[in-house]
Enzyme design. Structure first.
Site, PDB file in Angstrom:
ATOM      1  N   GLN A  13      -0.852   0.832   8.804  1.00 47.03           N
ATOM      2  CA  GLN A  13       0.212  -0.003   8.251  1.00 47.03           C
ATOM      3  C   GLN A  13      -0.292  -1.427   7.978  1.00 47.03           C
ATOM      4  OE1 GLN A  13       3.461   1.009   7.441  1.00 47.03           O
ATOM      5  NE2 GLN A  13       3.584  -1.027   6.523  1.00 47.03           N
ATOM      6  N   ASP A  66      -2.451   6.808   1.714  1.00 47.88           N
ATOM      7  CA  ASP A  66      -2.006   5.559   1.067  1.00 47.88           C
ATOM      8  C   ASP A  66      -2.817   5.277  -0.205  1.00 47.88           C
ATOM      9  OD1 ASP A  66       0.218   4.200   1.876  1.00 47.88           O
ATOM     10  OD2 ASP A  66      -0.781   3.099   3.499  1.00 47.88           O
ATOM     11  N   LYS A 115       8.984   5.858   8.530  1.00 48.06           N
ATOM     12  CA  LYS A 115       8.022   6.895   8.117  1.00 48.06           C
ATOM     13  C   LYS A 115       7.983   8.021   9.156  1.00 48.06           C
ATOM     14  CE  LYS A 115       5.380   3.557   5.457  1.00 48.06           C
ATOM     15  NZ  LYS A 115       4.264   2.604   5.405  1.00 48.06           N
TER      16      LYS A 115
END
Ligand code: NAP
Length: 311
Positions: free
Chosen positions: A97, A120, A53
């Site tokens: 994450q 997200d 990422k």
């Protein structure tokens, strides 16, 4: 007939070019899109995802800051860090994450991220907006699946009017994908079936899919007899399996079994109209969709700042 391979890497490259142009436009107006990525612990898969990422952000011109916290970091420390990120105008997106250590409550973490920076899309406000057909940002993996179907530029792959069967009902993939594709709009408008471990006779359902999305994390469990002739098969599943001959001692496999054959000696590639490979399919597209959300969040927050509405 041999199926078309839908390469997420190729589709990603086109989308990233587009995003880089939007980033340049933002930069020329004085806004540098930024993302804060937080990782807790040293799970090797998480480390590799965050590295990917970070690298993709740099390619596009997005500034990323990666904060790595020890496994035993208290929940309050993580929440305080998110709080700072929420207030810091340098970050338009915040990503934590997953998975998190068991002493950290994932729901509290999701609720703490400012919904405007929730790239997200785990905040209940963003989940609700998706369900209501009015999303601010679209969850990355479901969006990756949608873009793979749309960008192939073949109406026969588009969800509109199709029967889409998703195997998996997680909050990360299955449920938001169903919410996305069932909406009444040009890009979706599909008839959805969602299967899970409680589904009886799974193959009966998968064999009716015009578009089959496999998101189980159960390696090579979808066999050729389970799919319809000319189906589009999207493999979201990624499992690391040991392979002493591979670099690093493991390799990635999906939920779809490309080696087995059915009673007519057909493989998935013989039967399907198209499929995504693992690796090189949904994975790289998911990372690109995270960047898509970061750019969109930066554009939105810039507009908000111009109008005097703070993030
Ligand atoms: P998850 O939370 O473990 O959910 C798996 C889902 O699949 C559950 O709903 C489960 O049913 C269902 N399932 C498992 N085995 C099944 C079976 N044999 N028959 C029918 N249903 C079954 O996993 P996830 O987070 O959604 O991820 C799924 C897979 O996608 C994993 O391999 C993950 O690594 C991968 N993934 C890839 C990307 C990417 O970018 N490529 C992104 C996200 C996830 P129950 O609900 O009944 O337990």
């Amino acid at each position: 007939m041999s199926a078309t391979v839908l390469l997420g890497t190729e589709i990603s490259a086109r989308i990233k070019q587009d995003l880089a142009t939007r980033v340049n436009a933002l930069r020329s107006e004085g806004t540098v899109p930024g993302i804060l990525m937080i990782r807790v612990g040293d799970d090797p898969a998480s480390m590799s995802y965050v590295r990917q990422k970070d690298k993709t952000a740099a390619e596009i011109g997005i500034v990323s800051k990666v904060v790595e916290l020890a496994y035993d970091t208290p929940e309050r420390t993580l929440l305080a860090l998110i709080g700072h990120g929420n207030e810091d105008p340098l970050y338009h997106g915040i990503l934590v994450q997953l998975p998190l250590p068991s002493h950290i409550n994932q729901k509290i973490v999701a609720n703490t991220i400012n919904p405007l920076k929730d790239v997200d899309c785990f905040h209940p406000q963003n989940v609700g907006r998706l369900l209501m057909g009015d999303p601010y940002l679209i969850p990355c993996t479901p969006h990756a699946v949608l873009q793979i179907l749309l960008q192939a530029n073949k109406p026969s792959y588009w969800p509109e009017g199709k029967h889409v069967v998703v195997v998996g009902r997680s909050n990360l993939v299955g449920k938001p994908l169903a919410a996305l594709l069932v909406q009444k709009n040009l890009y979706a408008n599909a008839t959805m079936t969602v299967c899970h471990s409680g589904t009886r006779n799974l193959s009966h359902h998968t064999a009716q899919a015009d578009i089959l999305v496999c998101a189980m994390g159960s390696p090579r469990s979808i066999k050729p007899f389970m799919i319809k002739e000319d189906a589009v098969v999207i493999d979201v599943g990624v499992t690391r399996i040991e392979d002493p001959s591979a670099k690093g001692g493991y390799r990635l496999v999906g939920d779809v079994d490309h080696e087995s054959i059915d009673d007519d000696f057909a493989t998935i590639a013989d039967k399907a109209a198209a499929y995504t490979p693992v690796p090189g399919g949904v994975g790289p597209m998911t990372v690109t969709m995270l960047m898509w959300n970061t750019v969109k969040a930066a554009e939105f927050q810039r507009l908000g700042a111009q109008l005097g509405v703070s993030a």
